[in-house]
Scaffold this active site. Structure first.
Site, short mmCIF file in Angstrom:
data_model
loop_
_atom_site.label_atom_id
_atom_site.label_comp_id
_atom_site.label_asym_id
_atom_site.label_seq_id
_atom_site.Cartn_x
_atom_site.Cartn_y
_atom_site.Cartn_z
N TYR A 182 0.83 -1.21 0.00
CA TYR A 182 0.00 0.00 0.00
C TYR A 182 0.86 1.26 0.00
CZ TYR A 182 -3.78 3.22 1.17
OH TYR A 182 -4.69 4.27 1.16
N LYS A 186 1.12 4.14 -3.06
CA LYS A 186 0.71 5.54 -2.89
C LYS A 186 1.88 6.49 -3.14
CE LYS A 186 -3.63 4.94 -2.09
NZ LYS A 186 -4.64 5.44 -3.05
N1 LIG Z 1 -10.02 5.80 4.28
C1 LIG Z 1 -8.89 6.40 4.56
O1 LIG Z 1 -8.60 6.76 5.72
C2 LIG Z 1 -7.88 6.67 3.46
C3 LIG Z 1 -6.67 7.28 3.82
C4 LIG Z 1 -5.75 7.55 2.82
C5 LIG Z 1 -6.05 7.26 1.50
N2 LIG Z 1 -7.24 6.65 1.18
C6 LIG Z 1 -7.50 6.40 -0.24
O2 LIG Z 1 -8.78 6.90 -0.56
C7 LIG Z 1 -9.31 6.20 -1.70
C8 LIG Z 1 -10.74 5.79 -1.41
O3 LIG Z 1 -10.73 4.79 -0.40
P1 LIG Z 1 -11.87 4.62 0.69
O4 LIG Z 1 -11.23 4.71 2.00
O5 LIG Z 1 -13.04 5.48 0.37
O6 LIG Z 1 -12.24 3.07 0.47
P2 LIG Z 1 -13.58 2.30 0.08
O7 LIG Z 1 -14.73 2.83 0.85
O8 LIG Z 1 -13.26 0.86 0.21
O9 LIG Z 1 -13.80 2.70 -1.44
C9 LIG Z 1 -12.95 2.24 -2.45
C10 LIG Z 1 -13.63 2.47 -3.78
O10 LIG Z 1 -12.74 2.02 -4.81
C11 LIG Z 1 -13.43 1.10 -5.65
N3 LIG Z 1 -12.52 0.11 -6.21
C12 LIG Z 1 -11.72 -0.78 -5.55
N4 LIG Z 1 -11.08 -1.55 -6.44
C13 LIG Z 1 -11.45 -1.14 -7.67
C14 LIG Z 1 -11.14 -1.54 -8.99
N5 LIG Z 1 -10.31 -2.55 -9.23
N6 LIG Z 1 -11.72 -0.89 -10.02
C15 LIG Z 1 -12.57 0.12 -9.80
N7 LIG Z 1 -12.91 0.56 -8.58
C16 LIG Z 1 -12.37 -0.08 -7.53
C17 LIG Z 1 -14.48 0.49 -4.75
O11 LIG Z 1 -15.60 0.01 -5.48
P3 LIG Z 1 -15.76 -1.49 -6.03
O12 LIG Z 1 -15.16 -2.41 -5.01
O13 LIG Z 1 -17.22 -1.62 -6.19
O14 LIG Z 1 -15.05 -1.48 -7.33
C18 LIG Z 1 -14.92 1.70 -3.93
O15 LIG Z 1 -15.89 2.46 -4.60
C19 LIG Z 1 -8.35 5.04 -1.94
O16 LIG Z 1 -7.47 5.37 -2.99
C20 LIG Z 1 -7.60 4.94 -0.63
O17 LIG Z 1 -6.32 4.35 -0.79
C21 LIG Z 1 -8.15 6.36 2.13
#
Ligand SMILES: NC(=O)c1ccc[n+]([C@@H]2O[C@H](COP(=O)([O-])OP(=O)(O)OC[C@H]3O[C@@H](n4cnc5c(N)ncnc54)[C@H](OP(=O)(O)O)[C@@H]3O)[C@@H](O)[C@H]2O)c1
Length: 285
Positions: A182, A186
């Site tokens: 991860y 990033k």
């Molecule tokens: N949550 C945090 O604290 C945090 C912190 C730093 C960075 N981030 C980043 O923020 C972004 C959003 O994450 P989140 O926390 O909102 O997670 P999440 O709720 O699990 O959402 C992830 C989204 O990405 C989609 N996705 C996953 N694999 C995919 C694929 N192969 N093709 C197309 N879509 C895909 C998922 O939909 P499907 O599974 O339906 O495709 C879902 O809509 C990510 O890049 C994550 O690394 C999050």
């Protein structure tokens, strides 16, 4: 701390600050079915854009986001794409459809992301480890590879600046044991953002790598090591993204920004950041 936020606030909240509105824009968000992507889509609905293209693999979640956007602002056109960002063919098909139906793209948000349970390198499964790279790096690359010509054309024909927002993470800058997949993915996405900047800034594309805060989502909720840091709302990321794409913030091009930073404080530091070439990945010796 007064310069940090955990929730949306008026300067980045398009539901109360009309100067953040961006009428006429077409916005594409990957991973828009839940979590941060959903919030970004909802905040663009408050920002009164013309059209939001929401992409993810799970169609039922896209239906829910569509309903939410309609409730916030029924004037916004919503297009759903069941899209796996790792599929070159699927991304190309999405591009062809957007080009035909919209003819422009003003904002590309590379938000779809994946993680895996934290394990040391020798204990990791190669297929699962590499899948994180595929979703978090190959995915944004494929979207950029397909959509950059349309972004450039949109900037040129409208004499404006268009935006790429790559949702990276503070994890890009950390080296926690057992999180190589991860954190590397990033970091690579941040560097990719710098390449977009040097190759396309002169063509009107402003690319920024964002840390979206620490938010409880499906991706983050099962990781006990980071749970104490998950203190931000999804709306904070949505609002900051809308703020970022309002009004050619080109001095942030190629840089990293965190949505928790107060935007007025950030604006006040423009000269210092640009002069010092700060907020980029570097080896300091
Ligand atoms: N949550 C945090 O604290 C945090 C912190 C730093 C960075 N981030 C980043 O923020 C972004 C959003 O994450 P989140 O926390 O909102 O997670 P999440 O709720 O699990 O959402 C992830 C989204 O990405 C989609 N996705 C996953 N694999 C995919 C694929 N192969 N093709 C197309 N879509 C895909 C998922 O939909 P499907 O599974 O339906 O495709 C879902 O809509 C990510 O890049 C994550 O690394 C999050």
């Amino acid at each position: 701390m007064e310069n940090l936020h955990n929730d949306i606030y008026p300067a980045i909240d398009p539901s109360v600050t009309k100067s953040l509105h961006q009428p006429g824009k077409v916005v594409l968000i990957t991973g828009a079915g839940r979590g941060l992507g959903r919030s970004i889509a909802e905040q663009y609905a408050y920002a009164c854009v013309a059209s939001i293209i929401i992409c993810a693999r799970t169609s039922t979640e896209l239906d829910e986001v569509e309903a939410s956007i309609n409730k916030i602002n029924s004037a916004v056109k919503v297009t759903k794409f069941q899209l796996d960002v790792t599929s070159e063919t699927a991304v190309k098909q999405c591009f062809e459809a957007v080009k035909e139906k919209e003819g422009r793209l003003d904002v590309l948000v590379n938000n779809a992301g994946a993680s895996l349970e934290w394990v040391s390198i020798d204990e990791s499964e190669p297929g699962k480890w590499w899948n994180v790279m595929e979703v978090n790096l190959k995915g944004p690359y494929l979207l950029l590879q397909a959509f950059l010509p349309l972004l450039v054309e949109t900037a040129r024909s409208n004499n404006t600046v268009v935006d790429v927002v790559n949702i990276s993470s503070i994890a890009a800058l950390l080296t926690f044991p057992q999180s190589s997949a991860y954190q590397l993915s990033k970091a690579a996405l941040l560097r990719l953002t710098e390449f977009v900047d040097v190759e396309y800034k002169d063509k009107g594309v402003n690319a920024v790598g964002l840390h979206p805060g620490g938010v409880v989502t499906k991706l983050s909720e099962n990781n006990d090591a980071i749970r104490p840091y998950l203190i931000d709302t999804p709306a904070l990321c949505g609002g900051f993204t809308v703020w970022l794409t309002k009004g050619a913030r080109t001095w942030l091009g190629g840089r990293y920004a965190a949505v928790t930073w107060n935007v007025d404080k950030l604006l006040s530091m423009e000269e210092e950041i640009v002069k010092g070439d700060k907020l980029k990945v570097k080896l300091v010796v």
